[in-house]
Motif scaffolding. Sequence first.
Motif, PDB file in Angstrom:
ATOM      1  N   ILE A  64       0.967  -1.144  -0.099  1.00  0.00           N
ATOM      2  CA  ILE A  64       0.026   0.070   0.060  1.00  0.00           C
ATOM      3  C   ILE A  64       0.965   1.354   0.038  1.00  0.00           C
ATOM      4  O   ILE A  64       1.626   1.721   0.946  1.00  0.00           O
ATOM      5  CB  ILE A  64      -1.044   0.011   1.098  1.00  0.00           C
ATOM      6  CG1 ILE A  64      -1.831  -1.211   1.083  1.00  0.00           C
ATOM      7  CG2 ILE A  64      -1.689   1.311   1.183  1.00  0.00           C
ATOM      8  CD1 ILE A  64      -3.086  -1.480   1.996  1.00  0.00           C
ATOM      9  N   GLY A  65       0.866   2.100  -1.233  1.00  0.00           N
ATOM     10  CA  GLY A  65       1.885   2.933  -1.269  1.00  0.00           C
ATOM     11  C   GLY A  65       3.415   2.577  -1.189  1.00  0.00           C
ATOM     12  O   GLY A  65       3.642   1.457  -1.710  1.00  0.00           O
ATOM     13  N   ASP A  66       4.218   3.068  -0.208  1.00  0.00           N
ATOM     14  CA  ASP A  66       5.631   2.457   0.010  1.00  0.00           C
ATOM     15  C   ASP A  66       5.519   1.827   1.143  1.00  0.00           C
ATOM     16  O   ASP A  66       6.808   1.537   1.506  1.00  0.00           O
ATOM     17  CB  ASP A  66       6.280   3.887   0.300  1.00  0.00           C
ATOM     18  CG  ASP A  66       6.602   4.555  -0.918  1.00  0.00           C
ATOM     19  OD1 ASP A  66       6.378   4.352  -1.994  1.00  0.00           O
ATOM     20  OD2 ASP A  66       6.657   5.865  -0.687  1.00  0.00           O
ATOM     21  N   SER A  67       4.356   1.111   1.543  1.00  0.00           N
ATOM     22  CA  SER A  67       4.546   0.449   2.923  1.00  0.00           C
ATOM     23  C   SER A  67       3.976  -1.037   2.423  1.00  0.00           C
ATOM     24  O   SER A  67       3.367  -1.484   1.431  1.00  0.00           O
ATOM     25  CB  SER A  67       3.588   0.839   3.813  1.00  0.00           C
ATOM     26  OG  SER A  67       4.010   2.132   4.277  1.00  0.00           O
ATOM     27  N   LEU A  68       4.483  -2.231   3.487  1.00  0.00           N
ATOM     28  CA  LEU A  68       3.738  -3.423   3.377  1.00  0.00           C
ATOM     29  C   LEU A  68       2.962  -3.849   4.438  1.00  0.00           C
ATOM     30  O   LEU A  68       3.359  -3.286   5.551  1.00  0.00           O
ATOM     31  CB  LEU A  68       4.995  -4.438   3.158  1.00  0.00           C
ATOM     32  CG  LEU A  68       5.820  -4.507   1.932  1.00  0.00           C
ATOM     33  CD1 LEU A  68       6.966  -5.272   2.021  1.00  0.00           C
ATOM     34  CD2 LEU A  68       4.885  -4.873   0.895  1.00  0.00           C
ATOM     35  N   ILE A  69       1.739  -4.196   4.222  1.00  0.00           N
ATOM     36  CA  ILE A  69       0.827  -4.815   5.521  1.00  0.00           C
ATOM     37  C   ILE A  69       0.853  -6.011   5.436  1.00  0.00           C
ATOM     38  O   ILE A  69       0.891  -6.926   4.403  1.00  0.00           O
ATOM     39  CB  ILE A  69      -0.523  -4.135   5.164  1.00  0.00           C
ATOM     40  CG1 ILE A  69      -0.547  -2.686   4.924  1.00  0.00           C
ATOM     41  CG2 ILE A  69      -1.435  -4.692   6.173  1.00  0.00           C
ATOM     42  CD1 ILE A  69      -0.113  -1.947   6.163  1.00  0.00           C
ATOM     43  N   ASN A  70       1.153  -6.592   6.777  1.00  0.00           N
ATOM     44  CA  ASN A  70       1.488  -8.143   7.117  1.00  0.00           C
ATOM     45  C   ASN A  70      -0.130  -8.534   7.604  1.00  0.00           C
ATOM     46  O   ASN A  70      -0.729  -8.055   8.465  1.00  0.00           O
ATOM     47  CB  ASN A  70       2.376  -8.285   7.960  1.00  0.00           C
ATOM     48  CG  ASN A  70       2.133  -9.893   8.588  1.00  0.00           C
ATOM     49  OD1 ASN A  70       1.954 -10.527   7.632  1.00  0.00           O
ATOM     50  ND2 ASN A  70       3.086 -10.079   9.701  1.00  0.00           N
ATOM     51  N   ALA A  71      -0.760  -9.487   6.648  1.00  0.00           N
ATOM     52  CA  ALA A  71      -2.011 -10.086   7.049  1.00  0.00           C
ATOM     53  C   ALA A  71      -2.048 -11.303   7.677  1.00  0.00           C
ATOM     54  O   ALA A  71      -3.074 -11.974   7.911  1.00  0.00           O
ATOM     55  CB  ALA A  71      -2.808 -10.231   5.816  1.00  0.00           C
ATOM     56  N   GLU A  72      -0.838 -11.907   8.425  1.00  0.00           N
ATOM     57  CA  GLU A  72      -0.914 -12.963   9.203  1.00  0.00           C
ATOM     58  C   GLU A  72      -1.524 -13.117  10.406  1.00  0.00           C
ATOM     59  O   GLU A  72      -1.461 -11.895  11.200  1.00  0.00           O
ATOM     60  CB  GLU A  72       0.790 -13.531   9.277  1.00  0.00           C
ATOM     61  CG  GLU A  72       1.466 -13.651   7.954  1.00  0.00           C
ATOM     62  CD  GLU A  72       2.858 -14.403   8.135  1.00  0.00           C
ATOM     63  OE1 GLU A  72       3.029 -15.231   7.392  1.00  0.00           O
ATOM     64  OE2 GLU A  72       3.573 -13.912   9.055  1.00  0.00           O
ATOM     65  N   SER A  73      -1.886 -14.030  10.845  1.00  0.00           N
ATOM     66  CA  SER A  73      -2.722 -14.025  12.246  1.00  0.00           C
ATOM     67  C   SER A  73      -1.279 -14.413  13.032  1.00  0.00           C
ATOM     68  O   SER A  73      -0.855 -13.414  14.082  1.00  0.00           O
ATOM     69  CB  SER A  73      -3.613 -15.087  12.530  1.00  0.00           C
ATOM     70  OG  SER A  73      -4.707 -14.856  11.506  1.00  0.00           O
ATOM     71  N   TRP A  74      -0.885 -15.627  13.298  1.00  0.00           N
ATOM     72  CA  TRP A  74       0.244 -15.903  14.191  1.00  0.00           C
ATOM     73  C   TRP A  74       1.023 -17.109  13.340  1.00  0.00           C
ATOM     74  O   TRP A  74       0.711 -17.264  12.330  1.00  0.00           O
ATOM     75  CB  TRP A  74      -0.472 -16.201  15.740  1.00  0.00           C
ATOM     76  CG  TRP A  74      -1.447 -17.291  15.490  1.00  0.00           C
ATOM     77  CD1 TRP A  74      -1.202 -18.691  15.652  1.00  0.00           C
ATOM     78  CD2 TRP A  74      -2.812 -17.415  15.599  1.00  0.00           C
ATOM     79  NE1 TRP A  74      -2.460 -19.512  15.423  1.00  0.00           N
ATOM     80  CE2 TRP A  74      -3.338 -18.538  15.395  1.00  0.00           C
ATOM     81  CE3 TRP A  74      -3.725 -16.166  15.324  1.00  0.00           C
ATOM     82  CZ2 TRP A  74      -4.867 -18.784  15.388  1.00  0.00           C
ATOM     83  CZ3 TRP A  74      -4.797 -16.474  15.370  1.00  0.00           C
ATOM     84  CH2 TRP A  74      -5.548 -17.592  15.328  1.00  0.00           C
ATOM     85  N   SER A  75       1.848 -17.779  14.198  1.00  0.00           N
ATOM     86  CA  SER A  75       2.719 -18.702  13.788  1.00  0.00           C
ATOM     87  C   SER A  75       2.002 -19.828  13.234  1.00  0.00           C
ATOM     88  O   SER A  75       0.995 -20.364  13.687  1.00  0.00           O
ATOM     89  CB  SER A  75       4.049 -19.068  14.485  1.00  0.00           C
ATOM     90  OG  SER A  75       4.684 -20.320  13.992  1.00  0.00           O
TER      91      SER A  75
END
Length: 92
Positions: A64-75
């Motif tokens: 998103i733009g110059d950023s990365l969004i992490n959509a993981e919950s947990w391990s």
Amino acid sequence: MKKITLETNLAGLELRNPLLPATGPIVRDADSMMEIANKGAGALVSKTISLEPAEVPRPNLAKIGDSLINAESWSEISLDQWVEEELPKAKD
């Protein structure tokens, strides 16, 4: 000339520097954690460990733009595997 140091104390732990990875894909297992440690991290943080492994959506990162969004919950690694394999390996 005075030597510059980044050594710090965090809650009683002596660290060579205050740089720690955030929980997420870059610390998904012991091998990943050791890679970060070998690159100079002052301490390590694992992915969030839960009683049950997560079902991680794929893809799990969004730009998103110059950023990365992490959509993981947990391990996605089980608690038993973390306790019996990953954490002891990362301690070495």
